[in-house]
Design an enzyme around this catalytic site. Structure first.
Site, PDB file in Angstrom:
ATOM      1  N   ALA A 108       0.849  -1.195   0.000  1.00 26.29           N
ATOM      2  CA  ALA A 108       0.000   0.000   0.000  1.00 26.29           C
ATOM      3  C   ALA A 108       0.886   1.247   0.000  1.00 26.29           C
ATOM      4  O   ALA A 108       2.065   1.183   0.346  1.00 26.29           O
ATOM      5  CB  ALA A 108      -0.932   0.019   1.203  1.00 26.29           C
ATOM      6  N   PHE A 109       0.299   2.375  -0.376  1.00 21.23           N
ATOM      7  CA  PHE A 109       1.106   3.591  -0.568  1.00 21.23           C
ATOM      8  C   PHE A 109       1.769   4.055   0.728  1.00 21.23           C
ATOM      9  O   PHE A 109       2.741   4.799   0.695  1.00 21.23           O
ATOM     10  CB  PHE A 109       0.242   4.709  -1.165  1.00 21.23           C
ATOM     11  CG  PHE A 109      -0.545   5.507  -0.157  1.00 21.23           C
ATOM     12  CD1 PHE A 109      -1.781   5.069   0.291  1.00 21.23           C
ATOM     13  CD2 PHE A 109      -0.051   6.706   0.334  1.00 21.23           C
ATOM     14  CE1 PHE A 109      -2.502   5.809   1.215  1.00 21.23           C
ATOM     15  CE2 PHE A 109      -0.770   7.448   1.258  1.00 21.23           C
ATOM     16  CZ  PHE A 109      -2.000   7.000   1.699  1.00 21.23           C
ATOM     17  N   LYS A 110       1.253   3.613   1.859  1.00 19.84           N
ATOM     18  CA  LYS A 110       1.790   4.127   3.119  1.00 19.84           C
ATOM     19  C   LYS A 110       3.239   3.695   3.351  1.00 19.84           C
ATOM     20  O   LYS A 110       3.963   4.343   4.111  1.00 19.84           O
ATOM     21  CB  LYS A 110       0.882   3.725   4.269  1.00 19.84           C
ATOM     22  CG  LYS A 110      -0.463   4.453   4.151  1.00 19.84           C
ATOM     23  CD  LYS A 110      -1.400   4.177   5.300  1.00 19.84           C
ATOM     24  CE  LYS A 110      -2.621   5.066   5.231  1.00 19.84           C
ATOM     25  NZ  LYS A 110      -3.669   4.516   4.338  1.00 19.84           N
ATOM     26  N   ASP A 111       3.666   2.625   2.669  1.00 21.12           N
ATOM     27  CA  ASP A 111       5.075   2.238   2.775  1.00 21.12           C
ATOM     28  C   ASP A 111       6.000   3.359   2.294  1.00 21.12           C
ATOM     29  O   ASP A 111       7.116   3.496   2.796  1.00 21.12           O
ATOM     30  CB  ASP A 111       5.354   0.991   1.923  1.00 21.12           C
ATOM     31  CG  ASP A 111       4.669  -0.258   2.481  1.00 21.12           C
ATOM     32  OD1 ASP A 111       4.600  -0.402   3.716  1.00 21.12           O
ATOM     33  OD2 ASP A 111       4.209  -1.080   1.669  1.00 21.12           O
ATOM     34  N   LEU A 114       6.286   5.503   5.362  1.00 23.74           N
ATOM     35  CA  LEU A 114       6.617   4.909   6.661  1.00 23.74           C
ATOM     36  C   LEU A 114       7.966   4.201   6.689  1.00 23.74           C
ATOM     37  O   LEU A 114       8.583   4.093   7.753  1.00 23.74           O
ATOM     38  CB  LEU A 114       5.482   4.011   7.126  1.00 23.74           C
ATOM     39  CG  LEU A 114       4.323   4.874   7.649  1.00 23.74           C
ATOM     40  CD1 LEU A 114       3.044   4.078   7.761  1.00 23.74           C
ATOM     41  CD2 LEU A 114       4.676   5.518   8.985  1.00 23.74           C
TER      42      LEU A 114
END
Ligand SMILES: *Cc1c(COP(=O)(O)O)cnc(C)c1O
Length: 461
Positions: A108-111, A114
């Site tokens: 997911a894009f949050k990687d 993060l």
């Protein structure tokens, strides 16, 4: 570059302090004092840069208290683990551009943000000889990406609250199969907003925050927004390779973090025609943009659970700018929201809002239909969040402009919705298949702030 609070209650602080503070100590959100202006010539000169190199050019403008070589190394390390050489490739399908943000470890894009934040924390903590206890709320994707960003890192514990049974099975597995001793999963019998409220309450208890060195990892951390600004530039450069043109971005929105990064890119001078804010049935932000109606409603569970949010925390950052940087007005707006359940806006304010954004709600039936139709016509499989943005872009944005749709998750992460749409199971990547049957660790509890507080206290070590 120094950072200030949307509520006006802190002295300006440097970047590293802003990263460690997370939520501002006055309850507001941190923002840079000003945005660096990038000229069109400079943007053009960035054509052909690798993703990490472009990231360094942009991020270094906001980070003046980390030596360039160190910052470069942090950025390189953050994107080395992505499974595509371009990190965030852009593909053209059926009249829209798909910006694939799901090539990191949790799909997911949050990687994107993060992995960078985890490395930043480790760097700053080592330098200061400090420890950090990260506490965060997730509707699924933030938690898994955050856990993978800090697992096994020295000096860091992480406590992630997620709504029990309301994440996708893959999301739950991506969190609970991480059994490193510094990782603590907490499943709350309640909604994502319940989780977020409890996390906010812990951070607002300044004595507690101080005593246990709490740090944030949700999209309220400025470093996350900053990392996400990069892929707007990256995608813009790719889709304008054939010459300058109008570029629109369609962003499936929950906490307003991703789309706020696009807003920052635009303020820095990136020629974005408009940002399309796409929502599912939890559409307070669409009602706001289209009707000036910012009033709270109940959270509804949908097939795009990472967008099942009413109170979008990052919206406060936009409000600060809409109010010309006047913290008293931000405080006033939140007081009004608390008392009346809504915020009222003037006609002039709404005109400004509509220069920045347009918006559309895509309901669950339309989402499923879009996944099916897009797959049939192009052979390309959308995840339900991405499908919300694609549907909105196809309906709302001019077909002769470059329409970039942010693909925020890999379809395998939300296999149930995909199966409903195409009548067959979504292909399962090896990384997901490998999670089945692994040992898990997770604490299930009621939405009770005191229980959560006790659990944190007894596990900080
Ligand atoms: C988090 C998330 C969103 C929403 O992003 P915000 O920054 O909260 O607006 C959309 N899609 C997916 C897959 C997500 O994980």
């Amino acid at each position: 570059m120094r950072y200030i609070s949307t509520r006006g209650g802190i002295q300006a602080i440097p970047f590293k302090d802003a990263v460690m503070m997370g939520l501002a100590t006055d309850g507001g959100l941190l923002l840079p004092e000003s945005y660096p202006a990038i000229t069109p010539e400079e943007i053009s000169s960035w054509r052909g840069l690798s993703y990490p190199e472009l990231a360094f050019r942009i991020i270094s403008r906001f980070v003046t208290d980390i030596p360039a070589d160190d910052l470069r190394a942090l950025i390189d390390r953050s994107y080395a683990g992505f499974d595509h050489p371009e990190v965030t490739p852009v593909v053209h399908k059926d009249g829209v551009w798909i910006l694939e943000l799901f090539h990191g470890v949790t799909l997911a894009f949050k990687d994107v943000a993060l992995q960078f934040l985890g490395n930043l924390f480790e760097y700053i903590l080592a330098e200061r000889g400090e420890r950090l206890n990260i506490v965060g709320a997730t509707s699924g994707d933030t938690g898994s990406a955050a856990i993978h960003g800090v697992r096994g890192k020295k000096g860091i514990n992480i406590f992630i609250l997620h709504p029990h049974g309301k994440t996708s099975p893959v999301q739950a597995l991506q969190m609970t199969t991480v059994t490193d001793v510094n990782v603590h999963n907490i499943a709350i019998r309640g909604t994502f907003d319940d989780c977020q409220d409890m996390v906010k309450a812990l951070f607002n208890d300044l004595e507690f925050k101080e005593k246990y060195s709490l740090g944030a990892v949700n999209s309220i951390n400025w470093a996350r927004v900053l990392a996400q600004v990069v892929y707007y530039f990256y995608a813009w450069l790719r889709v304008t390779e054939g010459g300058g043109q109008q570029v629109y971005f369609s962003v499936p929105t929950g906490n307003f973090g991703d789309i706020f990064a696009g807003y920052v890119a635009r303020r820095m001078g990136l020629p974005i025609a408009r940002l399309l804010l796409a929502t599912n049935e939890n559409n307070i932000l669409t009602r706001f943009i289209n009707d000036g109606d910012y009033s709270l409603a109940k959270v509804v569970s949908t097939v795009s659970p990472s967008m099942d949010i009413q109170l979008a925390s990052n919206f406060e950052r936009y409000l600060f700018h809409l109010y010309s940087g006047d913290p008293a007005r931000v405080r006033g707006a939140f007081a009004e929201l608390r008392e009346k359940g809504r915020i009222a806006f003037s006609a002039a304010e709404m005109e400004q809002v509509r220069r920045d954004f347009c918006s559309q709600t895509v309901d669950q039936a339309q989402t499923i239909e879009t996944i099916g139709k897009f797959h049939k016509e192009t052979g390309y499989l959308l995840d339900p969040h991405t499908a919300v943005g694609v549907r909105a872009a196809l309906e709302l944005l001019p077909a002769d402009a470059a329409r970039v749709c942010l693909a925020t998750a890999h379809p395998a992460k939300f296999g149930e919705a995909v199966e409903r749409a195409i009548g067959a199971p979504a292909p399962v990547p090896p990384a997901v298949a490998a999670l089945e049957g692994l040992p898990t660790r997770c604490e299930v509890m009621e939405a009770d702030l005191e229980r959560v507080r006790e659990f944190v206290v007894s596990n900080v070590g």
